[in-house]
Design an enzyme around this catalytic site. Structure first.
Site, PDB file in Angstrom:
ATOM      1  N   CYS A  55       0.829  -1.214   0.000  1.00  0.00           N
ATOM      2  CA  CYS A  55       0.000   0.000   0.000  1.00  0.00           C
ATOM      3  C   CYS A  55       0.862   1.263   0.000  1.00  0.00           C
ATOM      4  CB  CYS A  55      -0.926  -0.015   1.219  1.00  0.00           C
ATOM      5  SG  CYS A  55      -1.692   1.564   1.606  1.00  0.00           S
ATOM      6  N   CYS A  58       0.379   3.469   3.043  1.00  0.00           N
ATOM      7  CA  CYS A  58       1.034   2.879   4.210  1.00  0.00           C
ATOM      8  C   CYS A  58       2.522   3.204   4.207  1.00  0.00           C
ATOM      9  CB  CYS A  58       0.836   1.362   4.225  1.00  0.00           C
ATOM     10  SG  CYS A  58      -0.897   0.839   4.242  1.00  0.00           S
ATOM     11  N   CYS A 403       0.119   9.367 -13.704  1.00  0.00           N
ATOM     12  CA  CYS A 403      -0.793   8.276 -13.305  1.00  0.00           C
ATOM     13  C   CYS A 403      -0.769   7.137 -14.331  1.00  0.00           C
ATOM     14  CB  CYS A 403      -2.206   8.839 -13.149  1.00  0.00           C
ATOM     15  SG  CYS A 403      -3.492   7.592 -13.066  1.00  0.00           S
ATOM     16  N   CYS A 406      -4.180   6.388 -15.864  1.00  0.00           N
ATOM     17  CA  CYS A 406      -4.541   7.396 -16.872  1.00  0.00           C
ATOM     18  C   CYS A 406      -3.873   7.088 -18.207  1.00  0.00           C
ATOM     19  CB  CYS A 406      -4.136   8.793 -16.398  1.00  0.00           C
ATOM     20  SG  CYS A 406      -4.846   9.275 -14.807  1.00  0.00           S
TER      21      CYS A 406
END
Length: 494
Positions: A55, A58, A403, A406
């Site tokens: 993550c 995280c 991204c 994207c």
């Protein structure tokens, strides 16, 4: 029977494995399915981070969490649980996203952690969680020590341990301890110096923010309930011009807020920090009844935000405050004139703001000189013209250049635009949400985020939640568009 020589190494190995499962590198405890219950029960208060190693959020939190654990060592332990390994314990506590932070008391799930996620924020928040809900004060020295604090103090004064109002105060303190500091005393004489001669509560603002422009101590003598006390604290704790920090900024959201950013440092230069604050308060007091709140902040703490939201560089502004207004609707304004020491420039700025003469600050890329491709490029300055065109149905993608999702969507989105290129009623558009302000009504928290703005319903943008294949977009548009889409499958030549 095993020999002693074979028993000792085996025992040593198992002990080391056990310790390795409990104590992580650093000061964050590692807990798992096998040991969570009995180890958590050993601590009166503990903050637990439920996480997954893959993550990104995280990973971003990890260094601050570790630093907070070191600073809180001996006060409040911090622990973590790897939910990709300890699935039973994570399932039992309803962990569905990462990271999830929970506060445990004596091994029991007490509440979700909703405080800041910086090291300083975690430390300050969890210090409030340690110890009693309300500190008992026995003397004037106890009272002075408690209220001489960086944060505001809430102190109750009661006639005796059996007071019904004390019981309600303690109940309120239990409900609000995550957010405020509470103390109480049954020595009523301690309240006399602060003008309290009956049972009641004092809200004492931080001493460093004392000012001639407002009272530093406020009195509450109504009947105490959690709701009435919460309302009293909420309405008064910040005062006319609070010190805006990374930790408390979320509490100041939801209001029209003017903030003066400068080299504010209450630890090393409290007098200099209040020099500009006093000028903000002097001018602000003239406009206090018009619905605008005021704050001061350390420019360095918010430099990234100021650069991102207002285009302020590290060297801009000099020694005088940089002043912004951000409204509840997300509108932004900056004071272009330099902040003068007599406060007159700030006064003129506020007069123009309330008269509606200020031009909104909008972060925007330049409007493209050529924009005839199948996917229309939208910037903040052209958003109104293109996306809010009342005659057009517009599908707009908010993206970030970095991204990966994207980039994967880009060829499909372009193909969709090419198939609809000959339709005069539909526009397929995109906007770099990292380089342009996203207008009110479009909630962009991740990338890509796609919205449909229907002709005749521009005040009701519809978030696209479907699959991201060309056929899925076309199916959506056939259902939602104001006109039946014209699908040519071939782009017209320019």
């Amino acid at each position: 029977m095993a020999s002693l020589g074979s028993v000792i190494p085996a025992f040593t190995l198992s002990f080391l494995i056990f310790c390795g499962a409990v104590v992580a590198k650093g000061d964050v405890l590692e807990l798992g399915d096998a040991d969570f219950d009995y180890l958590a029960a050993e601590h009166e208060t503990m903050l637990v981070k439920f996480y997954a190693p893959w993550c990104g959020h995280c990973k971003k939190l990890a260094p601050d969490f570790e630093a907070a654990a070191t600073r809180l060592k001996g006060t409040v332990p911090l622990a973590k649980v790897d939910c990709t390994v300890s699935t039973e314990i994570c399932g039992r506590f309803g962990v569905t996203g990462y990271p999830t932070l929970k506060i445990f008391r004596n091994g029991q799930d007490s509440s979700s952690y909703d405080g800041p996620r910086s090291a300083d924020g975690i430390v300050n928040y969890m210090k409030k969680q340690a110890g009693p809900n309300s500190v008992t004060l026995h003397s004037e020295a106890d009272l002075e020590s408690f209220i001489d604090h960086f944060d505001a103090s809430v102190v109750g004064f009661f006639s005796g341990p059996d007071s019904g109002q004390l019981a309600e105060f303690l109940k309120s303190a239990s409900a609000m301890r995550e957010h405020f500091r509470f103390a109480h005393t049954t020595h009523m004489a301690l309240g006399l110096e602060h003008g309290l001669d009956t049972e009641g509560v004092l809200l004492v603002r931080p001493p460093r923010l004392n000012s001639k422009f407002e009272e530093s101590v406020l009195r509450f003598t109504d009947a105490i309930t959690t709701n009435t006390l919460r309302r009293f604290i909420r309405d008064n704790i910040f005062g006319m011009c609070p010190h805006l920090t990374i930790e408390n900024r979320d509490k100041l959201k939801g209001r029209d807020l003017l903030t003066a950013y400068y080299d504010l440092d209450y630890l090393r230069n409290p007098k200099g920090s209040n020099y500009w604050r006093n000028r903000v308060m002097k001018v602000g007091s003239q406009f206090a009844s018009q619905g605008l709140s005021f704050a001061v902040a350390n420019r360095k703490d918010f430099l990234d935000e100021l650069e991102e939201e207002f285009g302020l560089g590290a060297s801009d502004g000099g020694d005088v405050p940089f002043v912004t207004i951000r409204t509840r609707q997300g509108f932004k304004y900056t004071m272009r004139e330099e902040f003068t020491r007599d406060g007159k420039s700030l006064e003129r700025f506020l007069q123009d703001y309330f008269a509606g003469r200020l031009k909104r600050y909008i972060k925007s890329e330049p409007i493209p000189e050529k924009n005839k491709g199948p996917v229309k490029v939208v910037v903040a300055e052209s958003f109104e013209e293109i996306v809010n065109d009342p005659e057009k149905d517009v599908l707009i993608e908010f993206y970030a250049p970095w991204c990966g999702h994207c980039k994967s969507l880009e060829p499909k989105y372009k193909e969709l635009a090419e198939q609809l290129y000959s339709d005069p009623n539909i526009v397929i558009a995109k906007m770099d949400a990292t380089a342009n302000d996203v207008p009110q009504g479009f909630d962009v928290q991740g990338f890509p985020t796609i919205y449909f703005s229907r002709a005749g319903k521009k005040d009701q943008p519809l978030r696209y939640e479907g699959a991201r294949e060309v056929k899925d977009f076309i199916k959506f548009l056939k259902r939602e568009a104001s006109h039946v889409p014209v699908i040519s499958g071939v782009r017209e030549e320019l």
